[in-house]
Design a protein around this motif. Structure first.
Motif, PDB file in Angstrom:
ATOM      1  N   ALA A  84     106.966  17.878 -12.425  1.00 34.13           N
ATOM      2  CA  ALA A  84     106.352  17.557 -10.790  1.00 34.13           C
ATOM      3  C   ALA A  84     108.370  18.767 -10.189  1.00 34.13           C
ATOM      4  CB  ALA A  84     106.992  16.261 -10.391  1.00 34.13           C
ATOM      5  N   ARG A  85     109.532  18.400 -11.065  1.00 33.23           N
ATOM      6  CA  ARG A  85     110.069  18.843 -11.237  1.00 33.23           C
ATOM      7  C   ARG A  85     110.719  20.953 -10.986  1.00 33.23           C
ATOM      8  NH1 ARG A  85     114.541  20.554 -12.898  1.00 33.23           N
ATOM      9  NH2 ARG A  85     114.167  19.361 -15.027  1.00 33.23           N
ATOM     10  N   GLU A  86     110.053  20.500 -12.130  1.00 29.92           N
ATOM     11  CA  GLU A  86     109.636  22.452 -12.741  1.00 29.92           C
ATOM     12  C   GLU A  86     108.126  23.309 -11.308  1.00 29.92           C
ATOM     13  OE1 GLU A  86     110.072  25.848 -14.521  1.00 29.92           O
ATOM     14  OE2 GLU A  86     110.826  24.134 -14.793  1.00 29.92           O
ATOM     15  N   ILE A  87     107.894  22.135 -10.740  1.00 26.70           N
ATOM     16  CA  ILE A  87     106.608  22.589 -10.015  1.00 26.70           C
ATOM     17  C   ILE A  87     107.650  22.881  -9.043  1.00 26.70           C
ATOM     18  CG2 ILE A  87     105.191  22.404  -8.387  1.00 26.70           C
ATOM     19  CD1 ILE A  87     103.467  20.778 -11.039  1.00 26.70           C
ATOM     20  N   ARG A  88     108.124  22.186  -8.468  1.00 28.07           N
ATOM     21  CA  ARG A  88     109.110  22.604  -6.852  1.00 28.07           C
ATOM     22  C   ARG A  88     110.643  23.730  -7.474  1.00 28.07           C
ATOM     23  NH1 ARG A  88     114.039  18.218  -6.540  1.00 28.07           N
ATOM     24  NH2 ARG A  88     114.211  19.703  -8.326  1.00 28.07           N
ATOM     25  N   LEU A  92     105.953  27.083  -8.329  1.00 27.16           N
ATOM     26  CA  LEU A  92     105.017  27.239  -8.283  1.00 27.16           C
ATOM     27  C   LEU A  92     103.607  27.076  -7.322  1.00 27.16           C
ATOM     28  CD1 LEU A  92     104.551  26.072 -12.017  1.00 27.16           C
ATOM     29  CD2 LEU A  92     105.646  28.223 -11.266  1.00 27.16           C
ATOM     30  N   THR A  93     102.251  27.670  -7.910  1.00 26.64           N
ATOM     31  CA  THR A  93     101.460  27.389  -6.794  1.00 26.64           C
ATOM     32  C   THR A  93     100.205  26.229  -6.992  1.00 26.64           C
ATOM     33  OG1 THR A  93     100.514  29.148  -7.314  1.00 26.64           O
ATOM     34  CG2 THR A  93     102.048  29.763  -5.465  1.00 26.64           C
ATOM     35  N   ILE A  94     100.907  26.202  -7.835  1.00 33.25           N
ATOM     36  CA  ILE A  94      99.883  24.748  -8.821  1.00 33.25           C
ATOM     37  C   ILE A  94     100.006  23.664  -8.040  1.00 33.25           C
ATOM     38  CG2 ILE A  94     101.335  23.675 -10.641  1.00 33.25           C
ATOM     39  CD1 ILE A  94      98.041  24.426 -12.390  1.00 33.25           C
ATOM     40  N   LYS A  95      99.112  22.730  -7.747  1.00 31.14           N
ATOM     41  CA  LYS A  95      99.057  21.427  -7.305  1.00 31.14           C
ATOM     42  C   LYS A  95      99.273  20.502  -8.116  1.00 31.14           C
ATOM     43  CE  LYS A  95      99.364  23.081  -3.258  1.00 31.14           C
ATOM     44  NZ  LYS A  95     100.579  24.161  -3.126  1.00 31.14           N
ATOM     45  N   ALA A  96      99.971  19.380  -7.603  1.00 34.75           N
ATOM     46  CA  ALA A  96     100.146  18.676  -8.736  1.00 34.75           C
ATOM     47  C   ALA A  96     100.086  17.732  -8.955  1.00 34.75           C
ATOM     48  CB  ALA A  96     101.149  18.126  -9.682  1.00 34.75           C
ATOM     49  N   ALA A  97      98.429  16.666  -9.889  1.00 35.43           N
ATOM     50  CA  ALA A  97      98.045  15.375 -10.315  1.00 35.43           C
ATOM     51  C   ALA A  97      98.396  14.298 -10.922  1.00 35.43           C
ATOM     52  CB  ALA A  97      96.757  15.798  -9.774  1.00 35.43           C
ATOM     53  N   CYS A  98      98.046  13.035 -10.664  1.00 34.70           N
ATOM     54  CA  CYS A  98      98.302  12.565 -12.320  1.00 34.70           C
ATOM     55  C   CYS A  98      97.336  11.582 -11.915  1.00 34.70           C
ATOM     56  CB  CYS A  98      99.854  11.595 -11.599  1.00 34.70           C
ATOM     57  SG  CYS A  98     101.410  11.889 -12.500  1.00 34.70           S
ATOM     58  N   ILE A 107     100.093   3.118 -10.349  1.00 33.36           N
ATOM     59  CA  ILE A 107     100.117   4.245  -8.972  1.00 33.36           C
ATOM     60  C   ILE A 107     101.710   4.171  -8.602  1.00 33.36           C
ATOM     61  CG2 ILE A 107      99.458   4.234  -6.312  1.00 33.36           C
ATOM     62  CD1 ILE A 107      96.840   2.692  -7.487  1.00 33.36           C
ATOM     63  N   ARG A 108     102.116   2.734  -8.480  1.00 33.44           N
ATOM     64  CA  ARG A 108     103.744   3.041  -7.778  1.00 33.44           C
ATOM     65  C   ARG A 108     104.327   3.777  -8.580  1.00 33.44           C
ATOM     66  NH1 ARG A 108     106.330  -0.242  -5.417  1.00 33.44           N
ATOM     67  NH2 ARG A 108     104.947  -1.606  -5.215  1.00 33.44           N
ATOM     68  N   PRO A 109     104.256   4.607  -9.953  1.00 32.58           N
ATOM     69  CA  PRO A 109     105.524   5.428 -10.564  1.00 32.58           C
ATOM     70  C   PRO A 109     104.517   6.818 -10.115  1.00 32.58           C
ATOM     71  CG  PRO A 109     104.762   4.236 -12.248  1.00 32.58           C
ATOM     72  CD  PRO A 109     103.931   3.523 -10.982  1.00 32.58           C
ATOM     73  N   ILE A 110     104.257   6.888  -9.332  1.00 33.22           N
ATOM     74  CA  ILE A 110     103.679   7.923  -9.074  1.00 33.22           C
ATOM     75  C   ILE A 110     104.565   8.082  -7.422  1.00 33.22           C
ATOM     76  CG2 ILE A 110     101.812   9.348  -8.283  1.00 33.22           C
ATOM     77  CD1 ILE A 110      99.656   8.038 -10.553  1.00 33.22           C
ATOM     78  N   VAL A 111     103.973   7.553  -6.976  1.00 33.49           N
ATOM     79  CA  VAL A 111     104.338   7.666  -5.433  1.00 33.49           C
ATOM     80  C   VAL A 111     106.422   7.842  -5.741  1.00 33.49           C
ATOM     81  CG1 VAL A 111     105.000   6.387  -3.516  1.00 33.49           C
ATOM     82  CG2 VAL A 111     102.991   6.193  -4.615  1.00 33.49           C
ATOM     83  N   GLU A 112     106.599   7.384  -6.610  1.00 34.11           N
ATOM     84  CA  GLU A 112     108.243   7.380  -6.528  1.00 34.11           C
ATOM     85  C   GLU A 112     108.442   8.463  -6.732  1.00 34.11           C
ATOM     86  OE1 GLU A 112     109.011   4.087  -9.248  1.00 34.11           O
ATOM     87  OE2 GLU A 112     108.686   2.233  -7.845  1.00 34.11           O
ATOM     88  N   ILE A 113     107.356   9.150  -8.193  1.00 32.09           N
ATOM     89  CA  ILE A 113     108.281  10.546  -8.317  1.00 32.09           C
ATOM     90  C   ILE A 113     108.093  11.473  -7.830  1.00 32.09           C
ATOM     91  CG2 ILE A 113     107.600  12.511 -10.173  1.00 32.09           C
ATOM     92  CD1 ILE A 113     106.999   9.619 -12.164  1.00 32.09           C
ATOM     93  N   GLN A 115     108.552  10.890  -4.786  1.00 36.29           N
ATOM     94  CA  GLN A 115     109.450  10.758  -3.023  1.00 36.29           C
ATOM     95  C   GLN A 115     111.057  11.078  -3.614  1.00 36.29           C
ATOM     96  OE1 GLN A 115     108.854   6.590  -2.308  1.00 36.29           O
ATOM     97  NE2 GLN A 115     107.246   7.203  -0.911  1.00 36.29           N
ATOM     98  N   GLN A 116     110.892  10.743  -5.434  1.00 33.30           N
ATOM     99  CA  GLN A 116     112.028  11.626  -5.939  1.00 33.30           C
ATOM    100  C   GLN A 116     112.205  13.472  -5.782  1.00 33.30           C
ATOM    101  OE1 GLN A 116     112.078   9.363  -9.912  1.00 33.30           O
ATOM    102  NE2 GLN A 116     112.725   7.606  -9.174  1.00 33.30           N
ATOM    103  N   VAL A 117     110.956  13.680  -6.097  1.00 30.05           N
ATOM    104  CA  VAL A 117     111.250  14.662  -6.446  1.00 30.05           C
ATOM    105  C   VAL A 117     111.056  15.681  -5.118  1.00 30.05           C
ATOM    106  CG1 VAL A 117     110.404  16.819  -7.869  1.00 30.05           C
ATOM    107  CG2 VAL A 117     110.936  15.110  -8.388  1.00 30.05           C
ATOM    108  N   GLY A 118     110.552  15.430  -4.284  1.00 30.75           N
ATOM    109  CA  GLY A 118     110.128  16.352  -2.908  1.00 30.75           C
ATOM    110  C   GLY A 118     108.524  17.088  -3.031  1.00 30.75           C
ATOM    111  N   VAL A 119     107.805  16.192  -4.003  1.00 30.67           N
ATOM    112  CA  VAL A 119     106.269  17.134  -4.329  1.00 30.67           C
ATOM    113  C   VAL A 119     105.669  16.074  -4.285  1.00 30.67           C
ATOM    114  CG1 VAL A 119     105.219  18.656  -5.961  1.00 30.67           C
ATOM    115  CG2 VAL A 119     107.655  19.262  -5.917  1.00 30.67           C
ATOM    116  N   PRO A 120     104.019  16.524  -3.631  1.00 31.70           N
ATOM    117  CA  PRO A 120     103.520  16.296  -3.341  1.00 31.70           C
ATOM    118  C   PRO A 120     102.501  15.915  -4.553  1.00 31.70           C
ATOM    119  CG  PRO A 120     102.899  18.022  -1.932  1.00 31.70           C
ATOM    120  CD  PRO A 120     104.188  18.033  -2.697  1.00 31.70           C
TER     121      PRO A 120
END
Length: 148
Positions: A84-88, A92-98, A107-113, A115-120
């Motif tokens: 996620a940090r690398e995408i930011r 990169l234009t590719i969108k992240a999903a988990c 679900i919680r770790p996805i939301v936390e990451i 928010q931490q990285v600032g990438v949807p």
């Protein structure tokens, strides 16, 4: 549990059941970084290799990528964070999903990451509910319904 036939447990992707209209706008979603490494004979690549693959996916014009299942453990969580940090950072234009099971612990770790990285990061939940899984795990409909 009723006896299942093989054709009820395994879907044959080579059959054509109906005509499908040709799509005008296609989007591509790649699960290589997650599902591509879920094989007992394959080694989970180091993060440097995953970052390189992520850049290649972006170069190819893929739209979305599953960057992992951070609820699976510390190593998976760290990899998702780094991707996620690398995408930011690389813009990169590719969108992240988990991927996530339908439980808060996934679900919680996805939301936390995110928010931490600032990438949807899109959360793609699943319930292991195929007939072959029902058979192997001796599950019933009520259990699947509860998990859903």
């Amino acid at each position: 549990m009723k006896d299942l036939r093989v054709d009820e447990m395994v879907y044959d992707w080579n059959t054509v059941e109906r005509a499908v209209p040709r799509a005008r706008n296609l989007t591509f979603f790649d699960e290589t970084l997650r599902d591509g490494i879920q094989n007992p004979s394959v080694v989970d690549p180091p993060i440097e290799d995953k970052v390189r693959i992520l850049h290649l996916m972006d170069d190819l014009g893929l739209h979305h990528v599953d960057i992992g299942l951070p609820g699976a453990g510390r190593r998976a969580r760290e990899a998702v964070y780094e991707l996620a940090r690398e995408i930011r950072d690389a813009k990169l234009t590719i969108k992240a999903a988990c991927a996530a099971r339908t439980v808060e612990a996934d679900i919680r770790p996805i939301v936390e990451i995110a928010q931490q990285v600032g990438v949807p990061i899109e959360v793609m939940t699943f319930v292991g509910s195929s007939p072959i899984r029902w058979y192997a795990e001796d599950w019933d409909f009520e259990l699947i319904q509860k998990r859903s």
